[in-house]
Design a protein around this motif. Structure first.
Motif, PDB file in Angstrom:
ATOM      1  N   VAL A 167      12.521   6.405   2.719  1.00 20.01           N
ATOM      2  CA  VAL A 167      10.889   6.098   2.957  1.00 20.01           C
ATOM      3  C   VAL A 167      10.221   5.340   2.162  1.00 20.01           C
ATOM      4  O   VAL A 167      10.769   5.599   0.521  1.00 20.01           O
ATOM      5  CB  VAL A 167       9.964   7.515   2.738  1.00 20.01           C
ATOM      6  CG1 VAL A 167       8.742   7.585   2.871  1.00 20.01           C
ATOM      7  CG2 VAL A 167      11.303   8.402   3.596  1.00 20.01           C
ATOM      8  N   ARG A 168      10.138   4.271   2.613  1.00 16.13           N
ATOM      9  CA  ARG A 168       9.745   2.951   1.621  1.00 16.13           C
ATOM     10  C   ARG A 168       7.900   2.590   2.471  1.00 16.13           C
ATOM     11  O   ARG A 168       7.555   2.897   3.295  1.00 16.13           O
ATOM     12  CB  ARG A 168      10.299   1.796   1.818  1.00 16.13           C
ATOM     13  CG  ARG A 168       9.633   1.247   0.805  1.00 16.13           C
ATOM     14  CD  ARG A 168      10.608   0.031   0.543  1.00 16.13           C
ATOM     15  NE  ARG A 168      11.102  -0.814   1.893  1.00 16.13           N
ATOM     16  CZ  ARG A 168      12.104  -1.934   2.539  1.00 16.13           C
ATOM     17  NH1 ARG A 168      13.006  -1.530   1.666  1.00 16.13           N
ATOM     18  NH2 ARG A 168      11.935  -2.351   3.264  1.00 16.13           N
ATOM     19  N   ASP A 169       6.796   3.304   1.302  1.00 16.68           N
ATOM     20  CA  ASP A 169       5.887   2.358   1.777  1.00 16.68           C
ATOM     21  C   ASP A 169       5.023   2.718   3.098  1.00 16.68           C
ATOM     22  O   ASP A 169       4.468   1.846   3.865  1.00 16.68           O
ATOM     23  CB  ASP A 169       5.571   0.947   1.505  1.00 16.68           C
ATOM     24  CG  ASP A 169       5.902   0.289   0.897  1.00 16.68           C
ATOM     25  OD1 ASP A 169       6.162   1.117  -0.674  1.00 16.68           O
ATOM     26  OD2 ASP A 169       6.738  -0.858   0.557  1.00 16.68           O
ATOM     27  N   GLY A 170       5.263   4.122   2.835  1.00 16.80           N
ATOM     28  CA  GLY A 170       4.636   5.259   4.311  1.00 16.80           C
ATOM     29  C   GLY A 170       5.734   4.870   5.403  1.00 16.80           C
ATOM     30  O   GLY A 170       6.038   5.392   6.410  1.00 16.80           O
ATOM     31  N   MET A 171       7.171   3.975   4.990  1.00 21.93           N
ATOM     32  CA  MET A 171       7.459   3.792   6.347  1.00 21.93           C
ATOM     33  C   MET A 171       9.595   4.199   5.896  1.00 21.93           C
ATOM     34  O   MET A 171       9.620   4.441   5.515  1.00 21.93           O
ATOM     35  CB  MET A 171       8.066   2.137   6.530  1.00 21.93           C
ATOM     36  CG  MET A 171       6.570   1.582   7.474  1.00 21.93           C
ATOM     37  SD  MET A 171       6.673  -0.497   7.639  1.00 21.93           S
ATOM     38  CE  MET A 171       7.527  -1.161   5.422  1.00 21.93           C
ATOM     39  N   ARG A 197       7.434   2.361  11.743  1.00 24.19           N
ATOM     40  CA  ARG A 197       6.591   2.794  11.410  1.00 24.19           C
ATOM     41  C   ARG A 197       5.766   3.992  12.350  1.00 24.19           C
ATOM     42  O   ARG A 197       5.419   4.358  11.804  1.00 24.19           O
ATOM     43  CB  ARG A 197       4.890   2.042  11.034  1.00 24.19           C
ATOM     44  CG  ARG A 197       4.758   0.974  12.416  1.00 24.19           C
ATOM     45  CD  ARG A 197       3.423  -0.194  11.727  1.00 24.19           C
ATOM     46  NE  ARG A 197       3.356  -0.826  12.937  1.00 24.19           N
ATOM     47  CZ  ARG A 197       2.282  -1.459  13.016  1.00 24.19           C
ATOM     48  NH1 ARG A 197       1.734  -2.285  12.342  1.00 24.19           N
ATOM     49  NH2 ARG A 197       2.001  -2.094  14.924  1.00 24.19           N
ATOM     50  N   LYS A 198       6.814   4.285  13.028  1.00 26.85           N
ATOM     51  CA  LYS A 198       5.923   5.125  14.594  1.00 26.85           C
ATOM     52  C   LYS A 198       7.011   5.466  14.788  1.00 26.85           C
ATOM     53  O   LYS A 198       8.199   4.905  15.099  1.00 26.85           O
ATOM     54  CB  LYS A 198       5.126   4.782  15.019  1.00 26.85           C
ATOM     55  CG  LYS A 198       4.506   5.864  16.158  1.00 26.85           C
ATOM     56  CD  LYS A 198       3.389   5.443  17.272  1.00 26.85           C
ATOM     57  CE  LYS A 198       2.315   5.271  16.833  1.00 26.85           C
ATOM     58  NZ  LYS A 198       0.981   5.097  17.616  1.00 26.85           N
ATOM     59  N   LEU A 199       7.282   6.638  14.857  1.00 26.29           N
ATOM     60  CA  LEU A 199       8.324   8.104  16.086  1.00 26.29           C
ATOM     61  C   LEU A 199       7.412   9.211  16.634  1.00 26.29           C
ATOM     62  O   LEU A 199       7.543   9.996  15.913  1.00 26.29           O
ATOM     63  CB  LEU A 199       9.879   8.022  15.484  1.00 26.29           C
ATOM     64  CG  LEU A 199      10.562   7.323  15.023  1.00 26.29           C
ATOM     65  CD1 LEU A 199      11.068   7.210  13.416  1.00 26.29           C
ATOM     66  CD2 LEU A 199      11.574   6.428  15.676  1.00 26.29           C
ATOM     67  N   ASP A 200       7.464   8.619  17.669  1.00 27.59           N
ATOM     68  CA  ASP A 200       5.586   9.557  18.326  1.00 27.59           C
ATOM     69  C   ASP A 200       6.142  10.211  19.390  1.00 27.59           C
ATOM     70  O   ASP A 200       6.747   9.547  20.178  1.00 27.59           O
ATOM     71  CB  ASP A 200       4.656   9.273  18.174  1.00 27.59           C
ATOM     72  CG  ASP A 200       4.045   9.063  16.769  1.00 27.59           C
ATOM     73  OD1 ASP A 200       4.226   9.272  15.749  1.00 27.59           O
ATOM     74  OD2 ASP A 200       2.598   8.616  17.333  1.00 27.59           O
TER      75      ASP A 200
END
Length: 244
Positions: free
Chosen positions: A65-69, A228-231
């Motif tokens: 995890v890096r910078d919220g990603m 940045r997203k996995l929804d």
């Protein structure tokens, strides 16, 4: 009304009913919200399967995890896999290649680990490889698309194990954004169907998939990729009684 007008009116009515019927087959449950598979902080809900760690437990992590990603560093190669099993869902993935473009993928209906080349879990891969986003790769599971020979090659070569024709090409070219920009891939799995969109373009649709549920995985396959997203949003299948 002339016979031709009656025929045209009947045709319009039939098409209208078909469209309404198709739109009613699948609906997200109104009470269900999207679940963030990646929480932006850590890898809670996921586990990594990295074969190289068996020989060298001190090898670096493939996923961080890096910078919220969520970042797939590309090597050592392996997979980050959800702890939970999912069925009938819409998955929204926002990703970009952090440096040089390369290879990666999202696996759906994943199950038995290391089923192919002692690396890949049994699954259907939705390809993210640069300029090929949306291809299917069959990994000890199979799926059917229209124009199979054109998109998969000679039928005699088809298969789901090592050395066989496992790639099924997507429907479009040029759906990806330039390297460094964010792409959005939407994968919809319902029953035995898998549909894929890349940046709004409908790029693949398979049916008769040999699996209808499983884990979800992302790959470390040589290139650094940021997510940045996995929804994930569950999809409710309406029965015939629900529709009428």
């Amino acid at each position: 009304m002339h016979s031709t007008e009656r025929a045209y009116s009947t045709y319009q009515f039939a098409i209208g009913c078909l469209v309404i019927g198709l739109s009613a087959v699948l609906l997200p449950s109104p009470s269900v919200q999207a679940t963030e598979l990646f929480n932006g902080k850590d890898l809670t809900g996921w586990h990594a399967d990295i074969p190289a760690k068996e020989d060298n437990p001190d090898v670096r992590a493939s996923f961080i995890v890096r910078d919220g990603m969520l970042v797939s560093l590309g090597t050592p190669q392996g997979h980050l896999i959800t702890d939970a099993v999912h069925q009938d869902f819409r998955l929204v993935v926002q990703y970009r290649f952090a440096g040089e473009p390369g290879n990666c993928g999202v696996l759906v209906h994943a199950s038995t680990p290391r089923s192919l080349y002692k690396m890949f879990p049994k699954s259907i891969e939705v390809q993210m490889n640069h300029q090929h986003a949306g291809d299917f790769w069959c990994i000890v599971q199979d799926i059917t698309v229209p124009n199979m020979v054109q998109r998969r090659g000679p039928k005699k070569n088809w298969g789901i194990v090592e050395g066989k024709g496992r790639r099924i090409m997507n429907l479009t070219e040029g759906s990806e954004k330039p390297v460094g920009e964010w792409n959005e891939m939407v994968i919809e799995c319902v029953g035995d169907e898998v549909k894929v969109w890349v940046n709004g373009d409908f790029v693949n649709h398979g049916t008769h998939c040999t699996a209808s549920k499983g884990q979800i995985a992302v790959q470390a396959e040589g290139a650094e990729v940021e997510f940045r997203k996995l929804d994930l949003t569950p999809i409710k299948q309406l029965s015939a009684d629900d529709k009428f």
